[in-house]
Design a protein around this motif. Structure first.
Motif, PDB file in Angstrom:
ATOM      1  N   PHE A 191       4.255  10.003  -3.937  1.00  0.00           N
ATOM      2  CA  PHE A 191       2.917   9.430  -3.846  1.00  0.00           C
ATOM      3  C   PHE A 191       2.695   8.875  -2.437  1.00  0.00           C
ATOM      4  CE2 PHE A 191       3.911   9.373  -8.297  1.00  0.00           C
ATOM      5  CZ  PHE A 191       2.706   9.678  -8.923  1.00  0.00           C
ATOM      6  N   ALA A 192       1.490   9.103  -1.916  1.00  0.00           N
ATOM      7  CA  ALA A 192       1.106   8.559  -0.615  1.00  0.00           C
ATOM      8  C   ALA A 192       0.755   7.081  -0.754  1.00  0.00           C
ATOM      9  CB  ALA A 192      -0.082   9.338  -0.040  1.00  0.00           C
ATOM     10  N   PRO A 193       0.670   6.336   0.374  1.00  0.00           N
ATOM     11  CA  PRO A 193       0.318   4.918   0.275  1.00  0.00           C
ATOM     12  C   PRO A 193      -1.035   4.661  -0.376  1.00  0.00           C
ATOM     13  CG  PRO A 193       1.266   5.382   2.422  1.00  0.00           C
ATOM     14  CD  PRO A 193       1.076   6.707   1.748  1.00  0.00           C
ATOM     15  N   ASP A 194      -1.947   5.652  -0.323  1.00  0.00           N
ATOM     16  CA  ASP A 194      -3.237   5.456  -0.981  1.00  0.00           C
ATOM     17  C   ASP A 194      -3.181   5.765  -2.464  1.00  0.00           C
ATOM     18  OD1 ASP A 194      -2.873   8.161  -0.834  1.00  0.00           O
ATOM     19  OD2 ASP A 194      -4.832   8.615   0.059  1.00  0.00           O
ATOM     20  N   GLY A 195      -1.985   6.075  -2.987  1.00  0.00           N
ATOM     21  CA  GLY A 195      -1.821   6.319  -4.400  1.00  0.00           C
ATOM     22  C   GLY A 195      -2.026   7.754  -4.823  1.00  0.00           C
ATOM     23  N   ARG A 196      -2.326   8.664  -3.882  1.00  0.00           N
ATOM     24  CA  ARG A 196      -2.563  10.055  -4.257  1.00  0.00           C
ATOM     25  C   ARG A 196      -1.235  10.803  -4.334  1.00  0.00           C
ATOM     26  NH1 ARG A 196      -6.956  12.888  -4.846  1.00  0.00           N
ATOM     27  NH2 ARG A 196      -8.208  11.203  -3.941  1.00  0.00           N
ATOM     28  N   MET A 197      -1.134  11.660  -5.320  1.00  0.00           N
ATOM     29  CA  MET A 197       0.088  12.421  -5.544  1.00  0.00           C
ATOM     30  C   MET A 197       0.189  13.543  -4.514  1.00  0.00           C
ATOM     31  SD  MET A 197       1.256  14.036  -9.172  1.00  0.00           S
ATOM     32  CE  MET A 197       2.948  14.511  -9.486  1.00  0.00           C
ATOM     33  N   GLN A 198       1.356  13.625  -3.822  1.00  0.00           N
ATOM     34  CA  GLN A 198       1.534  14.611  -2.764  1.00  0.00           C
ATOM     35  C   GLN A 198       2.399  15.783  -3.202  1.00  0.00           C
ATOM     36  OE1 GLN A 198       0.012  14.479   0.176  1.00  0.00           O
ATOM     37  NE2 GLN A 198      -0.968  12.522  -0.219  1.00  0.00           N
ATOM     38  N   LEU A 199       3.593  15.502  -3.704  1.00  0.00           N
ATOM     39  CA  LEU A 199       4.551  16.543  -4.091  1.00  0.00           C
ATOM     40  C   LEU A 199       5.075  16.259  -5.488  1.00  0.00           C
ATOM     41  CD1 LEU A 199       6.673  16.757  -0.806  1.00  0.00           C
ATOM     42  CD2 LEU A 199       4.890  18.344  -1.516  1.00  0.00           C
ATOM     43  N   TRP A 200       5.556  17.314  -6.135  1.00  0.00           N
ATOM     44  CA  TRP A 200       6.193  17.184  -7.448  1.00  0.00           C
ATOM     45  C   TRP A 200       7.007  18.446  -7.701  1.00  0.00           C
ATOM     46  CZ3 TRP A 200       1.138  18.119  -6.489  1.00  0.00           C
ATOM     47  CH2 TRP A 200       0.605  19.345  -6.947  1.00  0.00           C
TER      48      TRP A 200
ATOM     49  N   ARG B  75       3.410   1.408  -7.212  1.00  0.00           N
ATOM     50  CA  ARG B  75       2.805   0.519  -6.212  1.00  0.00           C
ATOM     51  C   ARG B  75       3.886  -0.215  -5.418  1.00  0.00           C
ATOM     52  NH1 ARG B  75       0.393  -2.118  -9.504  1.00  0.00           N
ATOM     53  NH2 ARG B  75      -1.479  -0.805  -9.644  1.00  0.00           N
ATOM     54  N   SER B  76       4.944  -0.611  -6.075  1.00  0.00           N
ATOM     55  CA  SER B  76       6.020  -1.312  -5.381  1.00  0.00           C
ATOM     56  C   SER B  76       6.722  -0.404  -4.375  1.00  0.00           C
ATOM     57  CB  SER B  76       7.034  -1.842  -6.397  1.00  0.00           C
ATOM     58  OG  SER B  76       8.119  -2.456  -5.752  1.00  0.00           O
ATOM     59  N   ALA B  77       6.859   0.888  -4.710  1.00  0.00           N
ATOM     60  CA  ALA B  77       7.540   1.827  -3.801  1.00  0.00           C
ATOM     61  C   ALA B  77       6.679   2.188  -2.610  1.00  0.00           C
ATOM     62  CB  ALA B  77       7.954   3.086  -4.564  1.00  0.00           C
ATOM     63  N   THR B  78       5.364   2.320  -2.788  1.00  0.00           N
ATOM     64  CA  THR B  78       4.482   2.766  -1.707  1.00  0.00           C
ATOM     65  C   THR B  78       3.977   1.618  -0.850  1.00  0.00           C
ATOM     66  OG1 THR B  78       2.640   2.728  -3.275  1.00  0.00           O
ATOM     67  CG2 THR B  78       3.766   4.830  -2.944  1.00  0.00           C
ATOM     68  N   LEU B  79       3.563   0.517  -1.473  1.00  0.00           N
ATOM     69  CA  LEU B  79       2.944  -0.578  -0.723  1.00  0.00           C
ATOM     70  C   LEU B  79       3.937  -1.690  -0.415  1.00  0.00           C
ATOM     71  CD1 LEU B  79      -0.527  -0.799  -2.534  1.00  0.00           C
ATOM     72  CD2 LEU B  79       0.080   0.442  -0.455  1.00  0.00           C
ATOM     73  N   ASP B  80       4.678  -2.135  -1.412  1.00  0.00           N
ATOM     74  CA  ASP B  80       5.611  -3.236  -1.191  1.00  0.00           C
ATOM     75  C   ASP B  80       6.937  -2.786  -0.587  1.00  0.00           C
ATOM     76  OD1 ASP B  80       3.646  -4.736  -2.373  1.00  0.00           O
ATOM     77  OD2 ASP B  80       4.595  -4.733  -4.363  1.00  0.00           O
ATOM     78  N   ARG B  81       7.198  -1.458  -0.570  1.00  0.00           N
ATOM     79  CA  ARG B  81       8.423  -0.896  -0.009  1.00  0.00           C
ATOM     80  C   ARG B  81       9.659  -1.496  -0.679  1.00  0.00           C
ATOM     81  NH1 ARG B  81       7.209   3.403   1.542  1.00  0.00           N
ATOM     82  NH2 ARG B  81       9.023   3.551   2.934  1.00  0.00           N
ATOM     83  N   LYS B  82       9.587  -1.618  -2.038  1.00  0.00           N
ATOM     84  CA  LYS B  82      10.707  -2.138  -2.819  1.00  0.00           C
ATOM     85  C   LYS B  82      11.052  -1.133  -3.907  1.00  0.00           C
ATOM     86  CE  LYS B  82       9.572  -7.031  -2.130  1.00  0.00           C
ATOM     87  NZ  LYS B  82       9.227  -8.308  -2.803  1.00  0.00           N
ATOM     88  N   GLN B  83      12.317  -1.131  -4.263  1.00  0.00           N
ATOM     89  CA  GLN B  83      12.794  -0.217  -5.292  1.00  0.00           C
ATOM     90  C   GLN B  83      12.824  -0.939  -6.638  1.00  0.00           C
ATOM     91  OE1 GLN B  83      16.397   1.795  -4.298  1.00  0.00           O
ATOM     92  NE2 GLN B  83      16.749   2.553  -6.382  1.00  0.00           N
ATOM     93  N   ARG B  84      12.192  -0.318  -7.608  1.00  0.00           N
ATOM     94  CA  ARG B  84      12.152  -0.860  -8.964  1.00  0.00           C
ATOM     95  C   ARG B  84      12.379   0.276  -9.948  1.00  0.00           C
ATOM     96  NH1 ARG B  84       6.955  -4.540  -9.911  1.00  0.00           N
ATOM     97  NH2 ARG B  84       7.993  -4.592 -11.965  1.00  0.00           N
ATOM     98  N   SER B  85      12.749  -0.095 -11.164  1.00  0.00           N
ATOM     99  CA  SER B  85      13.017   0.904 -12.193  1.00  0.00           C
ATOM    100  C   SER B  85      12.555   0.374 -13.542  1.00  0.00           C
ATOM    101  CB  SER B  85      14.506   1.267 -12.228  1.00  0.00           C
ATOM    102  OG  SER B  85      15.284   0.125 -12.519  1.00  0.00           O
ATOM    103  N   GLY B  86      12.572   1.250 -14.507  1.00  0.00           N
ATOM    104  CA  GLY B  86      12.140   0.866 -15.851  1.00  0.00           C
ATOM    105  C   GLY B  86      12.449   1.977 -16.842  1.00  0.00           C
TER     106      GLY B  86
ATOM    107  N   ALA C 288       3.610  -0.594 -16.426  1.00  0.00           N
ATOM    108  CA  ALA C 288       4.922  -0.720 -15.797  1.00  0.00           C
ATOM    109  C   ALA C 288       5.176   0.446 -14.839  1.00  0.00           C
ATOM    110  CB  ALA C 288       6.007  -0.783 -16.870  1.00  0.00           C
ATOM    111  N   ILE C 289       4.736   1.653 -15.221  1.00  0.00           N
ATOM    112  CA  ILE C 289       4.909   2.819 -14.330  1.00  0.00           C
ATOM    113  C   ILE C 289       4.065   2.641 -13.070  1.00  0.00           C
ATOM    114  CG2 ILE C 289       4.679   5.317 -14.169  1.00  0.00           C
ATOM    115  CD1 ILE C 289       5.001   5.450 -17.207  1.00  0.00           C
ATOM    116  N   GLY C 290       2.820   2.160 -13.239  1.00  0.00           N
ATOM    117  CA  GLY C 290       1.958   1.923 -12.085  1.00  0.00           C
ATOM    118  C   GLY C 290       2.525   0.864 -11.158  1.00  0.00           C
ATOM    119  N   ASP C 291       3.144  -0.181 -11.726  1.00  0.00           N
ATOM    120  CA  ASP C 291       3.748  -1.221 -10.877  1.00  0.00           C
ATOM    121  C   ASP C 291       4.917  -0.674 -10.072  1.00  0.00           C
ATOM    122  OD1 ASP C 291       1.912  -2.990 -11.881  1.00  0.00           O
ATOM    123  OD2 ASP C 291       3.281  -3.826 -13.407  1.00  0.00           O
TER     124      ASP C 291
END
Length: 780
Positions: A440-449, A495-506, A489-492
């Motif tokens: 996902f790009a920083p604007d939230g748009r899906m780039q690759l899959w 968002r954490s990976a693209t904007l906050d630059r933090k690694q999270r899981s669930g 939870a998936i959206g968070d």
């Protein structure tokens, strides 16, 4: 009738006179005939000369009649010359009325007073200019009172005269303008006479020398230019006049109150004198210095570039080439001293193999040379025979020169090819992974899959081709979740990976019972990676393992309790049996017979052996369970091993063996449990003693290593096969019938291995059937 002699003589004289007269008449007639012919020839010549002369005569008699050649009629536009002077006027030919009246008055005045006249007339309808000169005709030519008028066609002279007059007027105008221009010129200008003295200066000169007027400058001979090398400005001007060639020089002079750089020119004007002017080039010199500094800085900067840059001037000569350019085209050092032209540069590069291979090199070279006169830049790609790829840019310059740029793109192309390969490899890797991935790009748009992503979420592939945003994707995933609220939870995580630059899981549960584990990972390029893994089977296995672990923990607790009980239950009866046997041996129950004493000795020996076996089994079991306690202390190795060997001297002597102990104090000390390590070394040594036949030899060697201690126990006994060696090192195992598997050496070797490993060491065994066995103990 007879004549007298006198008569005959007279008659003869008369006949002779008549004959002489006839001859004279004939000769005179011939002379007059010759004179007539001569006169006629002269008349004809005169007539032709008058016809060809630039002037035409016209006789005007007193009565107004005129006589003249037909050529004059042609000049006046008549077919034939009129009879009277008054008839020379006409509408389409002849003279206009004013010119004719003026001519008539002049002719009459000449006829009466014999005064000559001159006038200029222009025939009607003609561009000819005719000059008339009249005077009284000689009486030999015509009767008295006749006027002779000569007509001259000076049309060309009149045109030239008009042109000269116009040019003179223009010259006077130009001279006046030039004088005004010189006076108004911003540069100092002057004129010197033939003796090199100032005669004329303009106002700029006056201002430059700080004088009050031009007259004062001329009067005092104030020079603007200071003497240079002992020569004054007047002397240099005199040299220019003497050599009749202009002199130009650049000097420093004081203009007003400032020192300025002037370009001074002295121009000789023949015998008139010398003109001079001075142009202030101070700003030009400053610009030239600034330009030279800029050019040097630019060339120094170009030398630091990795791109090759060369400059060719308007004469197509190599003016500058930076170091990368010389390296790319292998230019020799002589090109700096003798700059080659563009075509010669191509020849040098071709000889060095730094040009692409072409079929017609002269035509190709001519085509490249034509870039100098092209109106736009030329760009090309060259591939050399050694695989070098060059990007060539040729930029024509306004001054007729050329900037030639060569960029080595071999590494870029290689990197581009590597990048394409990596992209294809990444795509193939993505698609071959069991995990589902999405970027996902920083604007939230899906780039690759990868292909697994739409499959694991149950989405159509066409939907992902639109590159949806994260919130749109979560709306599509929501219906497939067991709890739709988990989409947040998936959206968070995204968002954490693209904007906050933090690694999270669930972890989420799908409505079809599958369990998915997801994680958001920030990527170095600013994007975020969402990785999803189907852990349904893993979760089931985890649950099963957790249940099994609980069972194993319970079993381990049972085993611990069993070992504790067995240690007590085994040792207590043996201790009692051994105690009673010793009491019997000491005679507490009375004297025993010799056979009873043998039985008691056998009981005591069996108790000791059984106690040792039970202790070995318990230690081995505790070691496998990780419950064996170790009381470590510092042990000096050589005395310790020597003591273990001495304890087995009797067994060695009984077996007829020899033992060689090698080592010294350099073996040092180790941290170990003396009892457990002694049991391990003793078990290995006991195994060697039991496996070595009579007359055999056992070697015990101690050595210090860089990290730890090395103990080697080897024998030349029976040895073991690989299968036997593997069974000897294994623990307590059952065969296919459920009975204990046969092994050599009992449980000593497995216990020794576990005791050594408990000390952080390692036991290595090498054995060959019939050659013996070597045990290597490595301790830290």
């Amino acid at each position: 009738m007879e004549l007298s002699p006198i008569a005959l003589v007279l008659l003869g004289l008369l006949l002779a006179g008549w004959t002489f007269g006839a001859v004279w008449l004939v000769l005179a007639a011939q002379k007059r005939a010759r004179q007539a012919r001569t006169a006629r020839g002269m008349a004809r010549r005169l007539t032709y000369m008058i016809e060809d002369s630039p002037a035409i005569p016209l006789l005007v008699r007193p009565d107004g009649r005129i006589e003249g050649p037909d050529r004059l009629a042609a000049w006046l536009g008549f077919d034939a010359l009129p009879d009277y002077l008054s008839e020379l006027a006409g509408e389409d030919a002849g003279l206009d009325a004013d010119d004719l009246a003026h001519l008539g008055d002049a002719v009459r005045r000449t006829q009466k007073t014999a005064s000559p006249f001159r006038m200029v007339v222009t025939p009607v309808g003609s561009r000819k200019s005719l000059a008339l000169r009249g005077h009284q005709a000689d009486p030999v030519v015509a009767q008295s009172g006749t006027a002779l008028v000569w007509w001259f066609d000076f049309s060309e002279s009149q045109s030239e005269l008009s042109k000269l007059r116009a040019e003179a007027a223009g010259a006077r105008t130009d001279f006046a303008a030039l004088v005004g221009l010189i006076e108004a010129a911003p540069m100092p200008m002057w004129f010197r006479s033939d003796d090199a003295e100032l005669r004329l200066v303009n106002s700029a000169y006056v201002k430059a020398v700080g004088a009050q007027s031009a007259d004062s400058v001329v009067k005092d001979q104030i020079e603007l230019i200071e003497p240079v090398d002992g020569l004054s400005a007047a002397q240099i001007a005199q040299q220019a006049r003497e050599q009749d060639m202009p002199f130009e020089r650049i000097v420093q002079a004081t203009v007003g109150s400032q020192r300025r750089t002037l370009r001074v020119s002295d121009l000789p004007l023949g015998k008139e004198g010398v003109a001079g002017y001075a142009i202030d080039i101070e700003e030009m010199e400053e610009q030239a210095r600034a330009f030279r500094a800029f050019r040097e800085a630019q060339r120094s900067m170009l030398d630091q570039l990795s791109v090759g840059v060369a400059q060719f001037n308007a004469d197509q000569l190599l003016e500058f080439a930076n170091q990368p350019f010389r390296r790319i085209f292998a230019l020799p050092g002589t090109t700096q001293l003798d700059p080659p032209p563009f075509d010669r540069f191509l020849d040098i590069a071709r000889d060095a193999g730094r040009l692409p291979e072409v079929r017609d090199f002269p035509a190709w070279r001519k085509e490249l040379t034509a870039i100098f006169t092209a109106g736009e830049a030329h760009e090309d790609a060259w591939t050399l025979h050694d695989g070098t790829h060059l990007r060539i840019v040729a930029q024509p310059m306004p001054d007729g020169g050329l900037v030639f740029i060569a960029e080595d793109r071999s590494e870029q192309l290689a990197l581009s090819a590597t990048r394409d390969t990596l992209l294809r490899t990444r795509t193939a890797t993505f698609d071959s992974l069991f995990e589902s991935l999405a970027v996902f790009a920083p604007d939230g748009r899906m780039q690759l899959w990868n292909r697994r992503f739409p499959e694991i979420w149950g989405l159509p592939e066409e939907y992902l081709d639109e590159h949806p945003r994260a919130d749109e994707l979560l709306d599509a995933i929501g219906p497939h979740l067991a709890r739709p609220a988990q989409r947040k939870a998936i959206g968070d995580v995204v968002r954490s990976a693209t904007l906050d630059r933090k690694q999270r899981s669930g972890r989420v549960q799908l409505s079809d019972g599958r369990t998915l584990e997801f994680a958001g990972v920030p990527l170095p390029d600013g994007n975020g990676l969402l990785t999803v893994l189907d852990v349904t089977d893993s979760k089931k296995a985890e649950d099963a393992l957790r249940e099994r672990a609980s069972a194993l923990e319970e079993a381990d607790a049972v085993k611990t309790r069993f070992l504790a009980n067995m240690s007590y239950e085994f040792r207590t009866p043996l201790t009692s049996i051994g105690g009673f046997a010793e009491l019997l041996q000491s005679g507490v129950a009375g004297d025993l017979s010799d056979q009873a004493k043998e039985y008691v000795d056998a009981i005591i020996s069996s108790v000791e052996r059984l106690s040792s076996q039970i202790e070995t089994v318990l230690d081995l079991t505790q070691s496998e369970a990780g419950l064996l306690p170790l009381a470590t202390e510092e042990v000096e190795l050589l005395p310790f091993v020597t003591q273990i060997v001495r304890e087995r001297e009797e067994a060695i002597e009984n077996g007829g063996l020899s033992l060689d102990l090698r080592g010294d104090r350099s073996a040092g000390k180790v941290m170990a449990d003396k009892r457990q390590l002694g049991r391990a070394l003793g078990n290995i040594l006991d195994n060697s003693i039991s496996a070595t036949p009579k007359g055999g030899r056992i070697l015990v060697a101690l050595s210090r290593r860089q990290k730890g201690v090395k103990i080697v126990i080897s024998d030349n006994g029976q040895g073991m096969k690989p299968s036997e060696l593997a069974r000897a090192l294994d623990g307590y195992r059952l065969d296919a019938d459920g009975k204990p598997a046969k092994r050599r050496g009992g449980l000593g070797l497995p216990l020794a291995r576990q005791l050594i490993e408990a000390h952080g060491g390692r036991l290595e065994l090498q054995s060959e059937k019939g050659s013996g066995t070597t045990a290597t103990i490595l301790l830290p």
